[in-house]
Write an enzyme that holds these catalytic residues in place. Sequence first.
Site, PDB file in Angstrom:
ATOM      1  N   CYS A 125     -59.552 -34.625 -77.281  1.00  0.00           N
ATOM      2  CA  CYS A 125     -59.797 -35.359 -78.519  1.00  0.00           C
ATOM      3  C   CYS A 125     -59.835 -34.389 -79.692  1.00  0.00           C
ATOM      4  O   CYS A 125     -60.350 -33.270 -79.576  1.00  0.00           O
ATOM      5  CB  CYS A 125     -61.117 -36.122 -78.447  1.00  0.00           C
ATOM      6  N   CYS A 148     -69.007 -37.825 -77.728  1.00  0.00           N
ATOM      7  CA  CYS A 148     -68.803 -37.094 -76.475  1.00  0.00           C
ATOM      8  C   CYS A 148     -69.304 -35.656 -76.614  1.00  0.00           C
ATOM      9  O   CYS A 148     -68.908 -34.942 -77.545  1.00  0.00           O
ATOM     10  CB  CYS A 148     -67.323 -37.084 -76.111  1.00  0.00           C
ATOM     11  N   CYS A 199     -43.471 -41.496 -81.241  1.00  0.00           N
ATOM     12  CA  CYS A 199     -44.820 -40.992 -80.970  1.00  0.00           C
ATOM     13  C   CYS A 199     -45.100 -39.700 -81.714  1.00  0.00           C
ATOM     14  O   CYS A 199     -46.207 -39.167 -81.613  1.00  0.00           O
ATOM     15  CB  CYS A 199     -45.031 -40.798 -79.467  1.00  0.00           C
ATOM     16  N   GLN A 220     -47.492 -47.380 -71.711  1.00  0.00           N
ATOM     17  CA  GLN A 220     -48.439 -47.136 -72.789  1.00  0.00           C
ATOM     18  C   GLN A 220     -49.870 -47.213 -72.266  1.00  0.00           C
ATOM     19  O   GLN A 220     -50.200 -48.088 -71.476  1.00  0.00           O
ATOM     20  CB  GLN A 220     -48.237 -48.155 -73.912  1.00  0.00           C
ATOM     21  N   ASP A 225     -36.456 -45.384 -78.362  1.00  0.00           N
ATOM     22  CA  ASP A 225     -37.834 -44.973 -78.041  1.00  0.00           C
ATOM     23  C   ASP A 225     -37.801 -43.613 -77.348  1.00  0.00           C
ATOM     24  O   ASP A 225     -38.089 -43.489 -76.154  1.00  0.00           O
ATOM     25  CB  ASP A 225     -38.476 -46.033 -77.149  1.00  0.00           C
ATOM     26  N   TYR A 272     -33.666 -44.870 -73.950  1.00  0.00           N
ATOM     27  CA  TYR A 272     -34.908 -44.332 -73.392  1.00  0.00           C
ATOM     28  C   TYR A 272     -35.799 -45.515 -73.009  1.00  0.00           C
ATOM     29  O   TYR A 272     -36.920 -45.667 -73.479  1.00  0.00           O
ATOM     30  CB  TYR A 272     -35.628 -43.406 -74.386  1.00  0.00           C
ATOM     31  N   CYS A 323     -65.341 -39.204 -69.148  1.00  0.00           N
ATOM     32  CA  CYS A 323     -64.519 -39.186 -70.359  1.00  0.00           C
ATOM     33  C   CYS A 323     -64.767 -40.490 -71.106  1.00  0.00           C
ATOM     34  O   CYS A 323     -64.481 -41.575 -70.579  1.00  0.00           O
ATOM     35  CB  CYS A 323     -63.041 -39.050 -69.989  1.00  0.00           C
TER      36      CYS A 323
END
Length: 439
Positions: free
Chosen positions: A109, A98, A396, A271, A369, A300, A185
């Site tokens: 990114c 990119c 995460c 997700q 989560d 969660y 993108c």
Amino acid sequence: MAAAVVGRDPPEAELSRPPRRERGRSRAGDEMVVQIGSVAHGGSCVARHEGRAVFVRHALPGETVRIRVTEGGEDDRFWRADAIEIIEASADRVVAPCPYAAPGGCGGCDWQHAAPAAQRRMKAAVVTEQLSRLAGLDREIEVEAVPGDAEGLDWRTRVTYAVDSEGRPGLRRHRSHDIVTIEQCLIAHPEVRAIGVEHHRWPGAASVEAIASGSGERLVVITGAEDGPAPDARKLPDLPADVIMAGSGSTWHTETAAGRTWQVTGSGFWQIHPGAPDTLVQAVLDGLRPVAGERAFDLYCGVGLFAGVLADHVGPSGSVVAVEGSRQAAADARWNLRWRDGVRVIEGRVDRVLQRRELSGRVDIVVLDPPRTGAKAPVVRSIVDRAPRAVAYVACDPAALARDVATFGELGYQLDTVRAFDLFPMTHHVECVAILRPG
């Protein structure tokens, strides 16, 4: 050259907050040649200059690079910088696909300049280091690739574009509110790119989210500026005929996972990697191994994915309590789980809901989560008080995971297994599923 052992990163608050006022004379703009050391949590690598830590983007461990300081003063304990010239390159370096993944470009990114396998090794090093430093655990981590992307591209099924004062959509620079207008993108799913958000003006919008759902639906969610009128629908662009145009929270779409469809309203959480929902579901089931008649908590719970899967396995003789703080997500969860009498969805803060008397007593299994900041000690204590035989922690952020794992350890629950998944290729983000059991 393989990634080195991860370095100590600045505090989490330092990584996430906007640029702060520099102490002493600003060194922003200064250039120097440095040797790059280890990878740090947050997408940078660590270098040293005159004894000071410098967190360098667009570099790889083992490289010699020329950097330009982007943040930091003479009296600051660390600086931030971009690598602007690669003098001695790592064998893991590739040409970023990119053109916007460069100093001063889009901040979405972190590692387009690294081969996908090298990205996974760096993520594994970060998870390993966080567990070691924050939880005192020595674990060998492998980050697993997930089907659904093309060598790290074409995977992001939801992209939120910021809109500038002239109505042009784009993505923000790293640690900045500046908007970089783009043509496309490359990590966006092809169905997202086909919507063509980037090629239109969006007058009156603050942001535009493009969604390509797993069920084949396409949606554009428009959010107006807080201090202005709602976008004028007459001035909005004409998009492909199948694309649904909506305001935030005003419509819903369906996703597919675990053999079912799931309602998600507007910009509600789901997700974003196509392979993520089924991968995480299977990892949770492999770790918990739920059986008929068990009592389960899904904390969660979002729109109810894990709760629905647990309900399938504990059956009519078991029960599932699902807790979610978002009103809209809780409403979606109730709709998605309406088929099962033994599932109860409760809207509210998890730490407060767990204090309710009617939810006391032993629980057999728990899915946890939490958001990026982690569950934190009060929630962990409430879980341990219910003496589950196993907890599946979906994380995460590896630092938050490690802190909570340490709390579990203090309360008698040990880390059994941890798996890590590359659900966010080209970025520093990594998703983990940790299984904890009473020790």
